[in-house]
Write a protein that holds these residues in place. Structure first.
Motif, PDB file in Angstrom:
ATOM      1  N   ALA A  90      12.780  14.231  -4.952  1.00 28.39           N
ATOM      2  CA  ALA A  90      11.873  15.368  -4.786  1.00 28.39           C
ATOM      3  C   ALA A  90      11.170  15.345  -3.432  1.00 28.39           C
ATOM      4  N   GLY A  91      11.935  15.011  -2.375  1.00 29.94           N
ATOM      5  CA  GLY A  91      11.379  15.009  -1.035  1.00 29.94           C
ATOM      6  C   GLY A  91      10.591  13.767  -0.677  1.00 29.94           C
ATOM      7  N   ARG A  92      10.561  12.771  -1.549  1.00 32.57           N
ATOM      8  CA  ARG A  92       9.789  11.552  -1.305  1.00 32.57           C
ATOM      9  C   ARG A  92      10.735  10.350  -1.322  1.00 32.57           C
ATOM     10  N   TRP A  93      10.562   9.452  -0.336  1.00 32.28           N
ATOM     11  CA  TRP A  93      11.423   8.284  -0.202  1.00 32.28           C
ATOM     12  C   TRP A  93      10.839   7.076  -0.938  1.00 32.28           C
ATOM     13  N   TYR A  94      11.723   6.352  -1.625  1.00 31.26           N
ATOM     14  CA  TYR A  94      11.365   5.116  -2.306  1.00 31.26           C
ATOM     15  C   TYR A  94      12.347   4.027  -1.875  1.00 31.26           C
ATOM     16  N   VAL A  95      11.854   2.795  -1.774  1.00 32.75           N
ATOM     17  CA  VAL A  95      12.737   1.666  -1.506  1.00 32.75           C
ATOM     18  C   VAL A  95      12.711   0.765  -2.730  1.00 32.75           C
ATOM     19  N   VAL A  96      13.891   0.402  -3.193  1.00 29.44           N
ATOM     20  CA  VAL A  96      14.046  -0.519  -4.326  1.00 29.44           C
ATOM     21  C   VAL A  96      14.307  -1.904  -3.735  1.00 29.44           C
ATOM     22  N   ALA A  97      13.451  -2.850  -4.065  1.00 29.51           N
ATOM     23  CA  ALA A  97      13.512  -4.148  -3.396  1.00 29.51           C
ATOM     24  C   ALA A  97      13.238  -5.279  -4.371  1.00 29.51           C
ATOM     25  N   GLY A  98      13.877  -6.404  -4.107  1.00 29.76           N
ATOM     26  CA  GLY A  98      13.611  -7.612  -4.864  1.00 29.76           C
ATOM     27  C   GLY A  98      12.487  -8.395  -4.217  1.00 29.76           C
ATOM     28  N   GLY A  99      11.674  -9.050  -5.045  1.00 30.67           N
ATOM     29  CA  GLY A  99      10.552  -9.810  -4.531  1.00 30.67           C
ATOM     30  C   GLY A  99      10.155 -10.918  -5.480  1.00 30.67           C
ATOM     31  N   PRO A 100       8.989 -11.503  -5.293  1.00 31.32           N
ATOM     32  CA  PRO A 100       8.568 -12.617  -6.136  1.00 31.32           C
ATOM     33  C   PRO A 100       8.394 -12.247  -7.600  1.00 31.32           C
ATOM     34  N   SER A 101       8.174 -10.967  -7.895  1.00 32.14           N
ATOM     35  CA  SER A 101       7.985 -10.522  -9.287  1.00 32.14           C
ATOM     36  C   SER A 101       9.203  -9.779  -9.820  1.00 32.14           C
ATOM     37  N   GLY A 102      10.343  -9.942  -9.180  1.00 31.73           N
ATOM     38  CA  GLY A 102      11.541  -9.237  -9.608  1.00 31.73           C
ATOM     39  C   GLY A 102      11.772  -7.976  -8.799  1.00 31.73           C
ATOM     40  N   ILE A 103      12.554  -7.070  -9.332  1.00 34.57           N
ATOM     41  CA  ILE A 103      12.884  -5.831  -8.626  1.00 34.57           C
ATOM     42  C   ILE A 103      11.763  -4.827  -8.838  1.00 34.57           C
ATOM     43  N   ARG A 104      11.259  -4.259  -7.739  1.00 34.67           N
ATOM     44  CA  ARG A 104      10.176  -3.291  -7.788  1.00 34.67           C
ATOM     45  C   ARG A 104      10.544  -2.074  -6.929  1.00 34.67           C
ATOM     46  N   THR A 105       9.827  -0.975  -7.169  1.00 38.01           N
ATOM     47  CA  THR A 105      10.021   0.262  -6.413  1.00 38.01           C
ATOM     48  C   THR A 105       8.760   0.555  -5.614  1.00 38.01           C
ATOM     49  N   TYR A 106       8.927   0.834  -4.321  1.00 37.20           N
ATOM     50  CA  TYR A 106       7.802   1.081  -3.421  1.00 37.20           C
ATOM     51  C   TYR A 106       7.968   2.456  -2.768  1.00 37.20           C
ATOM     52  N   ARG A 107       6.876   3.209  -2.691  1.00 35.67           N
ATOM     53  CA  ARG A 107       6.906   4.460  -1.941  1.00 35.67           C
ATOM     54  C   ARG A 107       6.871   4.151  -0.454  1.00 35.67           C
ATOM     55  N   VAL A 108       7.817   4.700   0.292  1.00 33.65           N
ATOM     56  CA  VAL A 108       7.914   4.367   1.710  1.00 33.65           C
ATOM     57  C   VAL A 108       6.718   4.922   2.483  1.00 33.65           C
ATOM     58  N   ASP A 109       6.167   6.068   2.048  1.00 28.62           N
ATOM     59  CA  ASP A 109       5.027   6.626   2.776  1.00 28.62           C
ATOM     60  C   ASP A 109       3.752   5.800   2.583  1.00 28.62           C
ATOM     61  N   GLN A 110       3.758   4.857   1.633  1.00 27.32           N
ATOM     62  CA  GLN A 110       2.595   3.991   1.421  1.00 27.32           C
ATOM     63  C   GLN A 110       2.743   2.640   2.133  1.00 27.32           C
TER      64      GLN A 110
END
Length: 290
Positions: free
Chosen positions: A161-181
């Protein structure tokens, strides 16, 4: 075409055209030149090249043609070059069909009432995704602590919907982050391997379903006019009022959403939501009286 026409088209110098024509001839491309006022360079009639010459960036961009944010990924010029080469390699009838599609269809993903997010770190995140390289993020979130720093391994990017998200692995497992944040991205000299069996589309489908389930935590019983039913996507039962049960995120969100429908909705339950809307209606009536 003359050397000058080619130079203008390709935005290079005439001597560069001369060198490139010699290189193409050495590579087996049947180019020949004719001197004189009406001369220029020609290809032997009927010659077609297989699709060659795509750079890595152009090849990647070719698979992102459907994404409205390809330019934001830093691939705008590569995408334009890839399209030019793809169009040139198509048979005439298919090339005309592709051009008609480009002329008649346009994908504009963001909604009307949402501003376009500024994503200054999108290209850096995309580069880390391409290169399978870990990054250190400084990220802003809605709960305390509002700013966090985290080492993550970016598996993929999603445009929703016009917003970018990055799906990434980290210390707490796989998480989703808003790229604009994302406030800062620092590439690390660490490559990573995507976990076996990880599928970006599959992960996103599960994530989106879970998000919707967490978003809608309750139901509201409402009566709707035909126009109200249309706005909420409810099938009307006739020309009069339609009773329906609709999911809501919270009392506060539902209060704002139902007020937008004005007189086309009556909330029957829950009582807290009905009372809150009634109080707002009384306040508005007093404010606009006379």
């Amino acid at each position: 075409m003359t050397a000058r026409q080619l130079a203008d088209e390709l935005e290079v110098s005439v001597p560069t055209v001369y060198r490139d024509v010699e290189a193409l001839g050495a590579a087996g491309v049947p180019l020949y030149g004719a001197a004189g006022h009406s001369g220029g360079y020609r290809l032997v009639g009927g010659y077609r090249t297989r699709l060659t010459g795509l750079t890595v960036d152009e090849a990647q961009a070719a698979f992102l043609v459907a994404l409205p944010g390809a330019a934001e990924l830093g691939l705008g010029e590569a995408l334009a070059a890839a399209r030019l080469k793809l169009r040139a390699a198509l048979p005439a009838e298919l090339r005309e069909h592709a051009e008609r599609i480009q002329e008649r269809f346009l994908l504009d993903a963001p909604g009307w009432y949402g501003g376009v997010d500024r994503v200054p770190h999108l290209a850096a995140v995309a580069a880390a995704v391409w290169e399978r390289r870990a990054v250190a993020l400084r990220y802003r979130r809605w709960r305390a602590p509002e700013e966090i720093e985290r080492r993550v391994e970016p598996y993929g990017l999603v445009l929703k919907a016009g917003r970018w998200y990055v799906v990434a692995g980290g210390p707490s497992g796989i998480r989703t982050y808003r790229v604009d944040q994302i406030l800062e991205v620092r590439p690390l000299d660490e490559e990573f391997v995507t976990p076996d069996g990880f599928d970006l589309a599959g992960y996103w489908n599960v994530y989106a379903a879970d998000f919707r389930a967490r978003l809608h935590t309750a139901d509201a019983l409402v009566r709707l006019t035909p126009e109200g039913a249309r706005c909420l996507g409810v099938t009307p039962t006739g020309d009069g009022w339609t009773e329906a049960r609709v999911p809501i995120e919270s009392i506060g969100h539902a209060h704002r959403d139902f007020l937008r429908l004005g007189a086309d909705v009556e909330v029957l339950a829950p009582a807290e939501l009905r009372n809150r809307i009634a109080e707002t209606a009384r306040t508005l009536a007093t404010r606009y009286e006379g």
